[in-house]
Design a protein around this motif. Structure first.
Motif, PDB file in Angstrom:
ATOM      1  N   LYS A 141      50.608  38.204  34.955  1.00 31.44           N
ATOM      2  CA  LYS A 141      50.088  36.853  34.705  1.00 31.44           C
ATOM      3  C   LYS A 141      51.137  35.970  34.042  1.00 31.44           C
ATOM      4  CE  LYS A 141      45.890  36.585  33.116  1.00 31.44           C
ATOM      5  NZ  LYS A 141      44.714  36.593  32.180  1.00 31.44           N
ATOM      6  N   SER A 193      48.451  43.820  35.257  1.00 29.85           N
ATOM      7  CA  SER A 193      47.942  42.451  35.408  1.00 29.85           C
ATOM      8  C   SER A 193      48.391  41.504  34.299  1.00 29.85           C
ATOM      9  CB  SER A 193      46.414  42.464  35.473  1.00 29.85           C
ATOM     10  OG  SER A 193      45.979  43.082  36.657  1.00 29.85           O
ATOM     11  N   GLU A 194      48.392  41.961  33.046  1.00 27.27           N
ATOM     12  CA  GLU A 194      48.724  41.045  31.948  1.00 27.27           C
ATOM     13  C   GLU A 194      50.176  40.574  32.006  1.00 27.27           C
ATOM     14  OE1 GLU A 194      46.867  39.359  29.715  1.00 27.27           O
ATOM     15  OE2 GLU A 194      45.247  40.137  30.961  1.00 27.27           O
TER      16      GLU A 194
END
Length: 365
Positions: free
Chosen positions: A103, A99-100
């Motif tokens: 993003k 996810s990071e």
């Protein structure tokens, strides 16, 4: 023993009967981000296996893995730097980076005109991003244009909704109670290594391997805890199954889940209890599932007449067994469902989304 799943129209771009001769077919410029991880490598394997029409491919990784070699069919590719890669002119990017990093890099790719198919949880619950399992809601890919991003569901959800959808179409599912038995590969390489090391340590008492990736010892144990705990006592993995089933299949379905990590390397299993509005006989349910896309029914009422994670590894199918009436409620069924979580739960589903995107939107292949 190997089995083949029946493929849906959205999932059979790789079927030779539906393809143009290779020499006349236009292909896509495809990026795989996170190519050195378990899911990224599996994405490359499946793109090659299904003969996805690729004109050019780029494999990306973080700087610490820069230059690592990965296989794509009979080719060996060197990874490029995700941080500096220019997505301009590329058709689609399959992301398996968490996810990071997603993003940071997915909006960059999307803004450059490259459609992102994301395996992380970051965009799954965004109303402007379609959440797609091609056997269930392939047409949802048409909503990609709001953000140029399509989300891949959680591994435990993906296999369950493939089994639920054809039964829902026939008898309308009201409620689902599911208990999962999820392999350590769902936690990545670190999870697989921890199971391996702890298993060896059981037979070597002088070598102790304390839990790091998991909350308790995983070898010869089961852990009813995947992801973080939430205020209502459920874990986030359990919440994901609820929210994603509603988004993919039907928001009116009530779902309650208990998600458990088990000492299996690859392959998730699920015990699913279904309550429907209309009565559905177990024999009819079995026939419906046999004809459903992406499903293989292995259901003999004898010793060994069912599928287990060992048989599902490396296969495209979602296997369904132990189909039987639940006599404790008016309209109830029980199912046993297993699938290779690195394939249908992640990489295969992402490639099937790419196939659906190609068929319905980009239309080169």
């Amino acid at each position: 023993m190997r089995y083949e799943a029946r493929q849906s129209g959205a999932a059979q771009t790789g079927a030779r009967a539906d393809r143009k001769p290779k020499e006349t077919q236009m292909g896509y410029k495809v990026v795989v981000a996170g190519a050195t991880g378990n899911v990224g490598r599996e994405m490359l394997n499946i793109l090659a296996e299904r003969e996805f029409p690729v004109d050019e491919i780029a494999v990306l990784a973080s700087r610490k893995s820069l230059g690592t070699e990965v296989s794509f069919g009979d080719k060996t590719l060197k990874t490029q730097d995700l941080d500096t890669f220019d997505f301009t002119g590329w058709d689609m990017a399959l992301f398996a980076v968490g996810s990071e990093p997603t993003k940071k890099y997915a909006p960059k790719a999307a803004a450059a005109g490259c459609v992102v198919i994301d395996n992380s949880s970051l965009y799954r619950y965004d109303p402007d991003v379609p959440l797609v399992v091609p056997e269930v809601n392939a047409d949802a890919v048409l909503g990609y244009s709001k953000k140029n991003i399509i989300a891949n569901p959680n591994c435990s959800t993906a296999q369950m909704v493939v089994a639920l959808k054809p039964l829902h179409d026939r008898a309308k599912i009201k409620r689902v109670v599911v208990s999962t038995y999820q392999s350590v590969s769902g936690a990545g390489k670190e999870g697989m290594d921890e199971l391996w090391d702890q298993t060896k340590a059981v037979y070597n008492p002088v070598s102790e391997v304390p839990p790091k990736k998991f909350q308790k010892q995983i070898a010869f144990n089961v852990i009813p805890h995947i992801d973080v705990f939430m205020e209502d006592g459920s874990t986030k993995e359990e919440w994901k199954m609820v929210a994603e089933t509603k988004k993919i299949v039907d928001p009116s379905i009530k779902v309650t889940a208990t998600c458990v990590r088990v000492p299996v390397f690859v392959g998730h299993a699920e015990s699913i209890n279904i309550e429907t509005e209309d009565f559905l006989d177990e024999d009819e349910a079995r026939d419906i599932l046999r004809e459903a896309p992406g499903i293989m029914v292995i259901d003999k009422r004898e010793a060994g007449g069912y599928a287990t994670p060992v048989e599902c590894v490396g296969d495209y199918a979602t296997f369904v067994s132990r189909i039987r009436q639940d006599s404790t409620i008016e309209n109830g069924l029980n199912l046993w469902c297993v699938s290779d979580n690195l394939r249908k739960g992640a990489a295969l589903n992402a490639v099937q989304i790419a196939e659906a995107l190609g068929q319905k939107v980009l239309k080169k292949g």
